[in-house]
Scaffold this active site. Structure first.
Site, mmCIF file in Angstrom:
data_model
loop_
_atom_site.group_PDB
_atom_site.id
_atom_site.type_symbol
_atom_site.label_atom_id
_atom_site.label_comp_id
_atom_site.label_asym_id
_atom_site.label_seq_id
_atom_site.Cartn_x
_atom_site.Cartn_y
_atom_site.Cartn_z
ATOM 1 N N LYS A 1 2.356 -3.377 6.558
ATOM 2 C CA LYS A 1 2.771 -3.397 5.140
ATOM 3 C C LYS A 1 4.277 -3.125 5.037
ATOM 4 O O LYS A 1 4.983 -3.779 4.265
ATOM 5 C CB LYS A 1 1.972 -2.377 4.334
ATOM 6 N N SER B 1 0.837 -1.203 0.000
ATOM 7 C CA SER B 1 0.000 0.000 0.000
ATOM 8 C C SER B 1 0.865 1.244 0.000
ATOM 9 O O SER B 1 1.972 1.253 0.554
ATOM 10 C CB SER B 1 -0.858 -0.031 1.265
ATOM 11 N N TYR C 1 -1.778 -0.772 10.646
ATOM 12 C CA TYR C 1 -1.987 -1.347 9.304
ATOM 13 C C TYR C 1 -0.812 -0.995 8.391
ATOM 14 O O TYR C 1 -0.222 -1.865 7.742
ATOM 15 C CB TYR C 1 -3.307 -0.821 8.709
HETATM 16 C C1 UD1 Z 1 -5.654 3.149 3.025
HETATM 17 C C2 UD1 Z 1 -4.444 3.136 2.115
HETATM 18 C C3 UD1 Z 1 -4.751 2.345 0.876
HETATM 19 C C4 UD1 Z 1 -5.278 0.976 1.249
HETATM 20 C C5 UD1 Z 1 -6.486 1.128 2.147
HETATM 21 C C6 UD1 Z 1 -6.980 -0.215 2.611
HETATM 22 C C7 UD1 Z 1 -3.465 5.295 2.570
HETATM 23 C C8 UD1 Z 1 -3.162 6.626 2.035
HETATM 24 N N1 UD1 Z 1 -4.115 4.488 1.747
HETATM 25 O O1 UD1 Z 1 -6.630 3.859 2.387
HETATM 26 O O2 UD1 Z 1 -3.580 2.200 0.104
HETATM 27 O O3 UD1 Z 1 -5.663 0.312 0.090
HETATM 28 O O4 UD1 Z 1 -6.113 1.851 3.283
HETATM 29 O O5 UD1 Z 1 -8.132 -0.065 3.371
HETATM 30 O O6 UD1 Z 1 -3.114 4.954 3.689
HETATM 31 N N2 UD1 Z 1 -13.202 8.551 4.835
HETATM 32 C C9 UD1 Z 1 -14.252 9.317 5.309
HETATM 33 N N3 UD1 Z 1 -15.354 8.675 5.779
HETATM 34 C C10 UD1 Z 1 -15.483 7.322 5.789
HETATM 35 C C11 UD1 Z 1 -14.409 6.546 5.284
HETATM 36 C C12 UD1 Z 1 -13.283 7.190 4.828
HETATM 37 O O7 UD1 Z 1 -14.167 10.551 5.339
HETATM 38 O O8 UD1 Z 1 -16.511 6.817 6.245
HETATM 39 C C13 UD1 Z 1 -12.008 9.226 4.336
HETATM 40 C C14 UD1 Z 1 -10.757 8.836 5.086
HETATM 41 O O9 UD1 Z 1 -10.575 9.633 6.225
HETATM 42 C C15 UD1 Z 1 -9.694 9.039 4.020
HETATM 43 C C16 UD1 Z 1 -10.424 8.733 2.708
HETATM 44 O O10 UD1 Z 1 -11.808 8.826 3.000
HETATM 45 O O11 UD1 Z 1 -9.294 10.373 4.007
HETATM 46 C C17 UD1 Z 1 -10.152 7.341 2.187
HETATM 47 O O12 UD1 Z 1 -10.343 6.423 3.250
HETATM 48 P P1 UD1 Z 1 -10.350 4.849 3.030
HETATM 49 O O13 UD1 Z 1 -11.275 4.501 1.914
HETATM 50 O O14 UD1 Z 1 -10.601 4.216 4.351
HETATM 51 O O15 UD1 Z 1 -8.920 4.534 2.508
HETATM 52 P P2 UD1 Z 1 -7.466 4.982 3.079
HETATM 53 O O16 UD1 Z 1 -7.456 4.910 4.536
HETATM 54 O O17 UD1 Z 1 -7.043 6.237 2.419
#
Ligand code: UD1
Length: 344
Positions: free
Chosen positions: A156, A127, A152
């Protein structure tokens, strides 16, 4: 018939899409999955798309004895794609031991068995989280590995080191490490897609489940980041594009197309999009108004990160092709199909 490929976590989101592309490319696919964050319905979906049912065994990679029995039952596995892992950043902050136990043991067990069963290579599902909070974007593979922002992310990083150390010790295997940015969307057939068990931790399934009424409201975690609109910025990459990169990686590894025993590639589009921008895209392509509110930041989140994918573009000959609009629409069509089937 081409080689036999073991896909761990193959009933899950990225694993199922990759199984489709592997079968389309003529590989024989063996899926193992403990179904802790997936269901066996995805196996049916893979069969409906490709016309072929992959071999499936319900198995936890942490169970060394069961894993070894699998290698004995299915002789001649030539490569592994290792997806099976716990993957929610926020949850990992709450339950670090679960993450260290699951994500480290499963890889160690696989590596341990590879030489004995003459498995020549492993593609590892890593990741962009290994970069921590980047000093600059886009970020390429030469960027320093910074302290992980979450357990997490740390699993990785450690897993990448375990692979490198094992190969350095003389183990006769190869590895391609793929650092995904943020995979989203679903297969265009809507036969497979992202369906985590329970409440989704990732953004897009939470968006589509909110829009269809399964969840009341999406919480946007933070609007006070140093980004144009204050929400986090990510590189959202289409899951089918991503899956195709795995087939290229397997071809490359098993075809000995590189002298390097370990190679690392970023898989992203090269474009950063904020969480609020992604919500806008969703509203535009679905025609639905999304019920969301801004709440506080989520522990472990990176502020902004997007890929420099030039190495994958040039060395692998792989490029992300789908637009974010089509990708988000594919996720919505998948959600509508789940509703039609009465699943969600
Ligand atoms: C992270 C990893 C990604 C990995 C994934 C696995 C990073 C940058 N990326 O993704 O490579 O594949 O984990 O799960 O670390 N969000 C909201 N509301 C929600 C859910 C998410 O606002 O209910 C926001 C999060 O705060 C974040 C973005 O959406 O800013 C993406 O979140 P998410 O889909 O959980 O993925 P990452 O944590 O970025």
């Amino acid at each position: 018939m081409k080689n036999r490929i073991l896909v761990t976590g193959g009933a899950g989101y990225i694993g199922s899409h990759t199984a489709v592309e592997l079968q389309n490319a003529g590989y024989e696919v063996i899926i193992i999955d403990d179904l802790s964050n997936s269901t066996a319905d995805s196996i049916d979906g893979i069969e409906r798309i490709t016309g072929k049912r992959p071999i499936f065994e319900k198995l936890d990679c942490n169970d060394f004895v069961a894993l070894e029995a699998l290698f004995q039952k299915y002789e001649g596995i030539s490569g592994i794609i290792h997806f099976a892992a716990s993957k929610a950043v926020g949850e990992s902050v709450q339950k670090p031991l679960l993450y260290y136990r699951n994500n480290l043991n499963s890889l160690i067990n696989l590596l341990d068995l590879m030489p004995k069963y003459k498995v020549s290579g492993i593609v590892f599902s890593s990741s962009c989280t290994v970069y921590g909070e980047p000093d600059q974007n886009p970020i390429d593979e030469t960027a320093p590995i910074k302290p992980a922002m979450s357990p997490y992310g740390n699993t990785k990083q450690i897993n990448e080191e375990i692979i490198a150390d094992f190969i350095k010790s003389g183990a006769d295997i190869k590895s391609i490490i793929l650092r995904y940015f943020n995979p989203i969307g679903a297969h265009p057939s809507a036969e497979i897609g992202e369906l985590p068990n329970g409440v989704p931790q990732n953004l897009v399934p939470f968006i589509t489940q909110t829009a269809i009424g399964v969840r009341q409201e999406l919480s946007v975690f933070g609007n006070d980041y140093n980004t144009p609109d204050g929400s986090c910025v990510r590189d959202f990459i289409n899951v089918v594009d991503l899956a195709k990169a795995h087939v290229i990686a397997i071809d490359r590894m098993l075809g000995n197309k590189s002298d390097d025993k370990v190679e690392i590639f970023n898989l992203g589009t090269g474009n950063g999009l904020s969480v609020l921008q992604l919500i806008n895209v969703f509203e535009k392509v679905s025609g639905e108004k999304l019920n969301y509110k801004i709440v506080g930041r989520r522990g472990g989140d990176i502020e902004k990160i997007w890929a420099d994918p030039v190495k994958a573009n040039t060395v692998l000959g792989w490029t992300a092709k789908e637009t974010v609009e089509d990708t988000v629409l594919s996720a919505w069509k998948w959600q509508l199909k789940l509703r039609e089937k009465g699943i969600m």
